[in-house]
Design a protein around this motif. Structure first.
Motif, PDB file in Angstrom:
ATOM      1  N   ALA A 101      -9.731 -12.825  -3.313  1.00 33.54           N
ATOM      2  CA  ALA A 101      -8.679 -13.564  -4.039  1.00 33.54           C
ATOM      3  C   ALA A 101      -7.305 -13.016  -3.656  1.00 33.54           C
ATOM      4  N   GLN A 102      -6.338 -13.925  -3.477  1.00 38.02           N
ATOM      5  CA  GLN A 102      -4.993 -13.474  -3.075  1.00 38.02           C
ATOM      6  C   GLN A 102      -4.106 -13.177  -4.267  1.00 38.02           C
ATOM      7  N   ALA A 103      -4.426 -13.759  -5.410  1.00 39.48           N
ATOM      8  CA  ALA A 103      -3.613 -13.519  -6.608  1.00 39.48           C
ATOM      9  C   ALA A 103      -4.553 -13.277  -7.783  1.00 39.48           C
ATOM     10  N   ILE A 104      -4.282 -12.231  -8.534  1.00 34.80           N
ATOM     11  CA  ILE A 104      -5.252 -11.783  -9.551  1.00 34.80           C
ATOM     12  C   ILE A 104      -4.540 -11.538 -10.874  1.00 34.80           C
ATOM     13  N   VAL A 105      -5.109 -12.054 -11.956  1.00 38.57           N
ATOM     14  CA  VAL A 105      -4.630 -11.666 -13.288  1.00 38.57           C
ATOM     15  C   VAL A 105      -5.629 -10.673 -13.855  1.00 38.57           C
ATOM     16  N   LEU A 106      -5.137  -9.502 -14.206  1.00 42.54           N
ATOM     17  CA  LEU A 106      -5.986  -8.450 -14.770  1.00 42.54           C
ATOM     18  C   LEU A 106      -5.788  -8.432 -16.275  1.00 42.54           C
ATOM     19  N   ASP A 107      -6.880  -8.555 -16.993  1.00 36.43           N
ATOM     20  CA  ASP A 107      -6.819  -8.559 -18.458  1.00 36.43           C
ATOM     21  C   ASP A 107      -7.230  -7.146 -18.887  1.00 36.43           C
ATOM     22  N   VAL A 108      -6.231  -6.318 -19.130  1.00 39.89           N
ATOM     23  CA  VAL A 108      -6.511  -4.900 -19.439  1.00 39.89           C
ATOM     24  C   VAL A 108      -6.596  -4.747 -20.954  1.00 39.89           C
ATOM     25  N   LYS A 109      -7.801  -4.484 -21.421  1.00 42.80           N
ATOM     26  CA  LYS A 109      -8.043  -4.438 -22.869  1.00 42.80           C
ATOM     27  C   LYS A 109      -7.685  -3.070 -23.431  1.00 42.80           C
ATOM     28  N   VAL A 110      -7.124  -3.084 -24.631  1.00 41.30           N
ATOM     29  CA  VAL A 110      -6.800  -1.817 -25.298  1.00 41.30           C
ATOM     30  C   VAL A 110      -7.226  -1.894 -26.764  1.00 41.30           C
ATOM     31  N   GLY A 111      -7.794  -0.783 -27.241  1.00 36.01           N
ATOM     32  CA  GLY A 111      -8.183  -0.734 -28.659  1.00 36.01           C
ATOM     33  C   GLY A 111      -9.565  -0.146 -28.813  1.00 36.01           C
ATOM     34  N   GLU A 139      -3.806  -4.740 -50.304  1.00 39.56           N
ATOM     35  CA  GLU A 139      -2.460  -5.232 -49.936  1.00 39.56           C
ATOM     36  C   GLU A 139      -2.586  -6.128 -48.709  1.00 39.56           C
ATOM     37  N   PRO A 140      -1.675  -7.109 -48.551  1.00 37.82           N
ATOM     38  CA  PRO A 140      -1.714  -7.945 -47.340  1.00 37.82           C
ATOM     39  C   PRO A 140      -1.635  -7.097 -46.063  1.00 37.82           C
ATOM     40  N   VAL A 141      -2.357  -7.541 -45.052  1.00 37.51           N
ATOM     41  CA  VAL A 141      -2.417  -6.818 -43.769  1.00 37.51           C
ATOM     42  C   VAL A 141      -1.943  -7.790 -42.688  1.00 37.51           C
ATOM     43  N   PRO A 142      -1.041  -7.379 -41.769  1.00 38.60           N
ATOM     44  CA  PRO A 142      -0.606  -8.318 -40.725  1.00 38.60           C
ATOM     45  C   PRO A 142      -1.740  -8.604 -39.731  1.00 38.60           C
ATOM     46  N   ALA A 143      -1.710  -9.820 -39.179  1.00 39.36           N
ATOM     47  CA  ALA A 143      -2.690 -10.160 -38.133  1.00 39.36           C
ATOM     48  C   ALA A 143      -2.415  -9.281 -36.914  1.00 39.36           C
ATOM     49  N   LEU A 144      -3.442  -9.053 -36.092  1.00 33.40           N
ATOM     50  CA  LEU A 144      -3.242  -8.239 -34.880  1.00 33.40           C
ATOM     51  C   LEU A 144      -2.583  -9.096 -33.793  1.00 33.40           C
ATOM     52  N   PRO A 145      -1.717  -8.474 -32.975  1.00 35.31           N
ATOM     53  CA  PRO A 145      -1.158  -9.259 -31.855  1.00 35.31           C
ATOM     54  C   PRO A 145      -2.254  -9.524 -30.818  1.00 35.31           C
ATOM     55  N   LEU A 146      -2.045 -10.522 -29.961  1.00 32.91           N
ATOM     56  CA  LEU A 146      -3.036 -10.761 -28.893  1.00 32.91           C
ATOM     57  C   LEU A 146      -2.694  -9.965 -27.639  1.00 32.91           C
ATOM     58  N   PHE A 147      -1.388  -9.790 -27.382  1.00 37.94           N
ATOM     59  CA  PHE A 147      -0.949  -9.112 -26.151  1.00 37.94           C
ATOM     60  C   PHE A 147       0.105  -8.061 -26.483  1.00 37.94           C
ATOM     61  N   TYR A 148       0.173  -7.015 -25.647  1.00 36.62           N
ATOM     62  CA  TYR A 148       1.150  -5.942 -25.868  1.00 36.62           C
ATOM     63  C   TYR A 148       2.189  -5.821 -24.752  1.00 36.62           C
ATOM     64  N   ALA A 149       1.764  -6.022 -23.505  1.00 37.09           N
ATOM     65  CA  ALA A 149       2.706  -5.788 -22.391  1.00 37.09           C
ATOM     66  C   ALA A 149       2.193  -6.457 -21.122  1.00 37.09           C
ATOM     67  N   LYS A 208      -8.474   3.362 -25.108  1.00 37.39           N
ATOM     68  CA  LYS A 208      -8.248   3.347 -26.562  1.00 37.39           C
ATOM     69  C   LYS A 208      -6.759   3.326 -26.913  1.00 37.39           C
ATOM     70  N   SER A 209      -5.909   3.840 -26.005  1.00 43.13           N
ATOM     71  CA  SER A 209      -4.480   3.896 -26.345  1.00 43.13           C
ATOM     72  C   SER A 209      -3.681   3.050 -25.358  1.00 43.13           C
ATOM     73  N   LEU A 210      -2.486   2.622 -25.832  1.00 39.91           N
ATOM     74  CA  LEU A 210      -1.622   1.800 -24.999  1.00 39.91           C
ATOM     75  C   LEU A 210      -1.224   2.561 -23.727  1.00 39.91           C
ATOM     76  N   SER A 211      -1.003   3.892 -23.852  1.00 40.26           N
ATOM     77  CA  SER A 211      -0.567   4.629 -22.662  1.00 40.26           C
ATOM     78  C   SER A 211      -1.687   4.677 -21.617  1.00 40.26           C
ATOM     79  N   GLU A 212      -2.947   4.815 -22.051  1.00 41.17           N
ATOM     80  CA  GLU A 212      -4.071   4.801 -21.086  1.00 41.17           C
ATOM     81  C   GLU A 212      -4.182   3.411 -20.444  1.00 41.17           C
ATOM     82  N   ALA A 213      -4.021   2.364 -21.265  1.00 40.31           N
ATOM     83  CA  ALA A 213      -4.130   0.991 -20.732  1.00 40.31           C
ATOM     84  C   ALA A 213      -3.021   0.751 -19.719  1.00 40.31           C
ATOM     85  N   LEU A 222      -2.157  -8.108 -17.831  1.00 39.67           N
ATOM     86  CA  LEU A 222      -1.778  -8.396 -19.213  1.00 39.67           C
ATOM     87  C   LEU A 222      -2.507  -7.380 -20.079  1.00 39.67           C
ATOM     88  N   ILE A 223      -1.780  -6.639 -20.876  1.00 39.65           N
ATOM     89  CA  ILE A 223      -2.448  -5.671 -21.749  1.00 39.65           C
ATOM     90  C   ILE A 223      -2.736  -6.378 -23.072  1.00 39.65           C
TER      91      ILE A 223
END
Ligand code: URA
Length: 442
Positions: free
Chosen positions: A193-203, A421-431, A209-214, A235-236
């Motif tokens: 493939a000449q162009a690749i989207v990498l879906d780097v999972k964190v959590g 107490e209300p809890v915010p929804a999790l974001p889908l993407f970070y960076a 497990k951490s954003l810095s490792e991802a 995409l993290i």
């Protein structure tokens, strides 16, 4: 050179030369280096790491352990996406046909389940007859004819990753940045493939497990993409709760088909649209992410994406009646819905615990080559941030063994954490990390 000396050198935290890495990978693929030595070496890499230079050499040695395809002779541009592994991550099943339906050829090389994370090839094999062990000729012919192909590592393509991946799965050696980066990127380089989207999972349900490792993993893979002359965007994305609702092979295929029919869980659909829009932009079919998203949404809405998925299944020997009637997909004998034990806001649905429970039910492997149970798994009914009343359905277990069902119930109840107490929804993407940001890229 002797394999044992290379293992000892890595155990003693020394840097391996390119020749040593190539010797080890070639010996492992040819069978001269046995599994037990490769497992010891992988553990030494996991514990002591690798330099950037070693990781690049390892990636290339793995990519060139078989054929490396040049797709520019077959299609003007071919794209691919790859996830670093998550729970309920059936993105490929939706994104690849959607992008192909928008006129962008997709040449995909996927993997099997790894640790607590599921694998695309296992999921697709819920459809009777579906074959992923394509030869190089079959891979190229299908890409040209259908514009969409989904294969696994074979004797021809990235055989080193095929062998090492299966070994890492059952030897506690998955969670290593150099081993993940080389595994992912060797497959991408081999499949051309000449162009690749990498879906780097964190959590908690990801290997990072951490954003810095991802971010470190994302930068490393983007750098390797740049060195090998490919464009990549990483995409993290969040993996602190399952993606969508379904976890388990056939259950995920069913949810993917629902999404291809224009429905599906909102978070999963949104995740797919984002990944598809980046692929369409990178593959130069869309002028902007917004245009890519519109194109992808249209292909989902008017049935073209579903039609492409049918074509893919048919082209690779699968029985399309399972796509038309997903109720025919493997079904577990014991299906139990567990009610919420209390009212409150959901603070956590621990994705790793859900993934491990799915493996415990039989959806993943404990030993290399173990058969898997395609029917079993878990369906959660809520997302983090939802308010749930006591007694409402919380999750459904699909099992074939009563003892596994009882264990799963306990584990899944413990995987849900509550708040008054209300809890915010999790974001889908970070960076987002791009290969054009790699050192030395223009
Ligand atoms: N996906 C891969 O292909 N390899 C890994 O090591 C992890 C996720």
């Amino acid at each position: 050179m002797r394999a044992v000396d290379i293992i000892i050198k890595k155990r003693d935290r020394q840097e391996l030369t390119r020749e040593e890495i190539e010797f080890f990978i070639q010996g492992f693929v040819s069978g001269e280096i046995p599994d037990y030595q490769a497992a010891a070496w992988a553990m030494a890499v996991l514990l002591n790491g690798m330099s950037l230079r070693e990781t690049t050499d390892l990636t290339l040695a793995m990519a060139y352990s078989g054929e490396v395809l040049d797709l520019s002779r077959v299609v003007p541009i071919a794209v691919d996406k790859h996830s670093t592994g998550g729970v309920g991550d059936k993105t490929t099943l939706v994104v690849e046909p959607t992008v192909a339906a928008c006129g962008l050829p997709v040449a995909k090389m996927s993997g099997r389940g790894l640790g607590f994370s599921g694998g695309t090839l296992d999921k697709m094999e819920s459809i009777p007859g579906f074959r992923s062990d394509l030869t190089k000729e079959e891979f190229l012919a299908q890409l040209q004819r259908v514009g969409l192909v989904l294969a696994g590592q074979t004797g021809d393509l990235a055989p080193a990753d095929g062998k090492l991946y299966a070994l890492r799965d059952v030897t506690g050696t998955v969670q290593s940045i150099p081993l993940i980066a080389s595994s992912v990127m060797s497959k991408k380089i081999a499949a051309g493939a000449q162009a690749i989207v990498l879906d780097v999972k964190v959590g908690n349900g990801a290997f990072m497990k951490s954003l810095s490792e991802a971010q470190e993993l994302a930068r490393l893979m983007a750098y390797i993409a740049h060195l090998s002359g490919r464009k990549a965007v990483a995409l993290i994305s969040d993996m602190n709760q399952p993606l969508g609702y379904a976890v388990g092979n056939a259950l995920e295929v069913r949810e993917a088909i629902e999404t291809l029919r224009g429905g599906g869980p909102p978070d999963f659909r949104e995740h797919c649209l984002e990944v598809a829009s980046h692929l369409l932009l990178l593959g130069e079919k869309a002028a902007s992410e917004a245009e890519g998203r519109e194109m992808a949404a249209a292909a989902l809405a008017d049935g073209r994406a579903l039609e492409r998925f049918r074509t893919l299944v048919q082209a690779q020997g699968g029985d399309v009646s399972y796509v038309d009637q997903p109720e025919k997909l493997p079904r577990a004998s014991l299906i139990e819905t567990v009610a919420a034990p209390r009212s409150g806001y959901l603070k956590e649905i621990n994705a790793q615990a859900v993934g491990e429970t799915s493996v415990l039910l039989g959806a993943g492997r404990a030993k290399k080559g173990d058969p898997i149970d395609l029917a079993v798994g878990v369906v959660v009914h809520h997302k983090v941030g939802d308010y749930v009343e006591a007694g409402e359905p919380l999750f459904t277990i699909h099992a074939n063994q009563p003892t596994a069902l009882a264990q799963a119930r306990q584990r899944l109840l413990a995987a849900h954490a509550w708040s008054d107490e209300p809890v915010p929804a999790l974001p889908l993407f970070y960076a987002v990390v791009r290969s054009s940001d790699a050192p030395g890229a223009e």
